[in-house]
Write a protein that holds these residues in place. Structure first.
Motif, PDB file in Angstrom:
ATOM      1  N   ALA A  76       0.836  -1.205   0.000  1.00 28.45           N
ATOM      2  CA  ALA A  76       0.000   0.000   0.000  1.00 28.45           C
ATOM      3  C   ALA A  76       0.872   1.257   0.000  1.00 28.45           C
ATOM      4  O   ALA A  76       0.574   2.229  -0.711  1.00 28.45           O
ATOM      5  CB  ALA A  76      -0.934  -0.010   1.205  1.00 28.45           C
ATOM      6  N   ALA A  81      -1.173   4.389  -1.577  1.00 28.33           N
ATOM      7  CA  ALA A  81      -2.516   4.333  -0.999  1.00 28.33           C
ATOM      8  C   ALA A  81      -2.442   4.843   0.436  1.00 28.33           C
ATOM      9  O   ALA A  81      -2.401   4.084   1.385  1.00 28.33           O
ATOM     10  CB  ALA A  81      -3.063   2.912  -1.055  1.00 28.33           C
ATOM     11  N   MET A  97      -5.833  -0.247  -3.311  1.00 28.45           N
ATOM     12  CA  MET A  97      -5.817  -1.282  -2.271  1.00 28.45           C
ATOM     13  C   MET A  97      -6.209  -2.645  -2.850  1.00 28.45           C
ATOM     14  O   MET A  97      -5.627  -3.671  -2.486  1.00 28.45           O
ATOM     15  CB  MET A  97      -6.739  -0.906  -1.110  1.00 28.45           C
TER      16      MET A  97
END
Length: 115
Positions: A76, A81, A97
């Motif tokens: 991530a 993210a 994700m």
């Protein structure tokens, strides 16, 4: 060898118990079982008959879950993210994700399930 039987109607049935886990198998344990059954039948039957199949599947399931939890934050972060992106553009964050989870699951399948 002394085998005990129980009466079931007119039949005597041996008292046999399977060595199954107390909790049900998760996604990765079921995937491993399916793979062994379809692609490695000799190993599957050996594990089943020796009583080691369900402990093996439970171990694979637990290891895969731990590996996923370990990999997701790293993936991530590499994908960008962040919590800021989540607040600013939730759809893009969700897409990133999902891509990270798919990437992590591909690694898990190759390392643990199909090995």
């Amino acid at each position: 060898m002394n085998i005990e039987y129980r009466r079931n109607g007119d039949y005597l049935v041996p008292n046999i118990e399977l060595n199954q886990p107390e909790k049900p198998l998760g996604k990765y344990g079921r995937m491993r079982k399916s793979y062994l059954k379809e692609n490695r039948p000799v190993l599957y039957n050996h594990l089943l008959l020796s009583g080691k199949l369900y402990p093996h599947l439970a171990e694979i399931d637990q290891t895969a879950k731990q590996r996923l939890e370990q990999m997701m934050p790293q993936l991530a972060e590499a994908a960008g993210a962040t919590e800021e992106l989540k607040a600013r553009d939730p759809m893009q964050w969700t897409g990133r994700m999902n891509a990270c989870k798919a990437q992590a699951e591909e690694v898990i399948r190759n390392e643990l399930i199909f090995n």
